[in-house]
Design a protein around this motif. Sequence first.
Motif, mmCIF file in Angstrom:
data_model
loop_
_atom_site.group_PDB
_atom_site.id
_atom_site.type_symbol
_atom_site.label_atom_id
_atom_site.label_comp_id
_atom_site.label_asym_id
_atom_site.label_seq_id
_atom_site.Cartn_x
_atom_site.Cartn_y
_atom_site.Cartn_z
ATOM 1 N N UNK A 44 0.868 -1.162 0.000
ATOM 2 C CA UNK A 44 0.000 0.000 0.000
ATOM 3 C C UNK A 44 0.910 1.218 0.000
ATOM 4 N N UNK A 45 0.728 2.028 -0.992
ATOM 5 C CA UNK A 45 1.606 3.189 -1.104
ATOM 6 C C UNK A 45 1.186 4.274 -0.118
ATOM 7 N N UNK A 46 2.124 5.111 0.206
ATOM 8 C CA UNK A 46 1.821 6.210 1.130
ATOM 9 C C UNK A 46 0.851 7.186 0.482
ATOM 10 N N UNK A 47 0.874 7.257 -0.835
ATOM 11 C CA UNK A 47 -0.072 8.122 -1.549
ATOM 12 C C UNK A 47 -1.506 7.624 -1.349
ATOM 13 N N UNK A 48 -1.710 6.306 -1.414
ATOM 14 C CA UNK A 48 -3.044 5.735 -1.219
ATOM 15 C C UNK A 48 -3.533 5.966 0.202
ATOM 16 N N UNK A 49 -2.641 5.802 1.152
ATOM 17 C CA UNK A 49 -3.007 6.041 2.555
ATOM 18 C C UNK A 49 -3.356 7.508 2.759
ATOM 19 N N UNK A 50 -2.571 8.380 2.154
ATOM 20 C CA UNK A 50 -2.842 9.816 2.265
ATOM 21 C C UNK A 50 -4.191 10.178 1.677
ATOM 22 N N UNK A 51 -4.526 9.577 0.528
ATOM 23 C CA UNK A 51 -5.831 9.838 -0.090
ATOM 24 C C UNK A 51 -6.965 9.359 0.803
ATOM 25 N N UNK A 52 -6.806 8.180 1.380
ATOM 26 C CA UNK A 52 -7.843 7.637 2.261
ATOM 27 C C UNK A 52 -8.020 8.519 3.498
ATOM 28 N N UNK A 53 -6.937 8.969 4.067
ATOM 29 C CA UNK A 53 -7.014 9.840 5.252
ATOM 30 C C UNK A 53 -7.673 11.166 4.895
ATOM 31 N N UNK A 54 -7.382 11.679 3.715
ATOM 32 C CA UNK A 54 -7.971 12.935 3.283
ATOM 33 C C UNK A 54 -9.488 12.783 3.119
ATOM 34 N N UNK A 55 -9.933 11.668 2.568
ATOM 35 C CA UNK A 55 -11.370 11.424 2.399
ATOM 36 C C UNK A 55 -12.060 11.365 3.756
ATOM 37 N N UNK A 56 -11.440 10.671 4.707
ATOM 38 C CA UNK A 56 -12.021 10.553 6.044
ATOM 39 C C UNK A 56 -12.085 11.917 6.721
ATOM 40 N N UNK A 57 -11.026 12.679 6.648
ATOM 41 C CA UNK A 57 -11.024 13.989 7.310
ATOM 42 C C UNK A 57 -12.004 14.946 6.638
ATOM 43 N N UNK A 58 -12.140 14.860 5.319
ATOM 44 C CA UNK A 58 -13.123 15.706 4.629
ATOM 45 C C UNK A 58 -14.538 15.356 5.062
ATOM 46 N N UNK A 59 -14.815 14.067 5.202
ATOM 47 C CA UNK A 59 -16.145 13.633 5.637
ATOM 48 C C UNK A 59 -16.425 14.124 7.059
ATOM 49 N N UNK A 60 -15.433 14.018 7.931
ATOM 50 C CA UNK A 60 -15.626 14.476 9.305
ATOM 51 C C UNK A 60 -15.838 15.981 9.342
ATOM 52 N N UNK A 61 -15.080 16.722 8.561
ATOM 53 C CA UNK A 61 -15.231 18.175 8.523
ATOM 54 C C UNK A 61 -16.613 18.561 8.008
ATOM 55 N N UNK A 62 -17.105 17.830 7.019
ATOM 56 C CA UNK A 62 -18.430 18.095 6.477
ATOM 57 C C UNK A 62 -19.506 17.834 7.523
ATOM 58 N N UNK A 63 -19.361 16.740 8.282
ATOM 59 C CA UNK A 63 -20.332 16.428 9.326
ATOM 60 C C UNK A 63 -20.329 17.493 10.418
#
Length: 119
Positions: free
Chosen positions: A45-64
Motif C-alpha cells: 500500500x503506497x503512502x499516496x493511497x493512505x494519504x488519499x484515504x485519510x484525506x477522504x475521512x477527514x473531509x467527511x468528518x469536517x463536512x459532518x
Amino acid sequence: MTTEEENVEIEDPAAAAKNKKAAKHEDTGAADLEKITDYVEEAEISSHSIGDAMRVVSDRQAKEVSEKKRKEHELSRVKINKEDVDLIVNEMEISHQLAERKLREHEGDVVKALIELTN
C-alpha cells in the motif's frame, strides 16, 4: 503359483480402492490449497493511497461538523417561550436543555414537541 497370483489379484483391488480414496482426499486438499495460494498476490500500500484515504475521512468528518454547526445555528434562531419550556420540564420530567432542544426542533410548537417526547 497360480494360487498365489490369484490371491495377489484379490488383495490388489481392495488395497487399490483404499489407496484411491486416500489419494483422492489428499489430492483435493492440495488442489484446494493451490487454488487459494494462486490467487493471493501481495501488494504494498503506497503512502499516496493512505494519504488519499485519510484525506477522504477527514473531509467527511469536517463536512459532518460543519453540517452540525449549521443545524445548531438554525435551531438557535428559533424563538421559544420560557413558559413552554417550563411546562415541558414539569410535565415530562426532563432536563431544561432537552426541553429547549425539542421545542426548537419543532419551531416552538409545544404540542409537536410533547408528542415526540411521548413517542
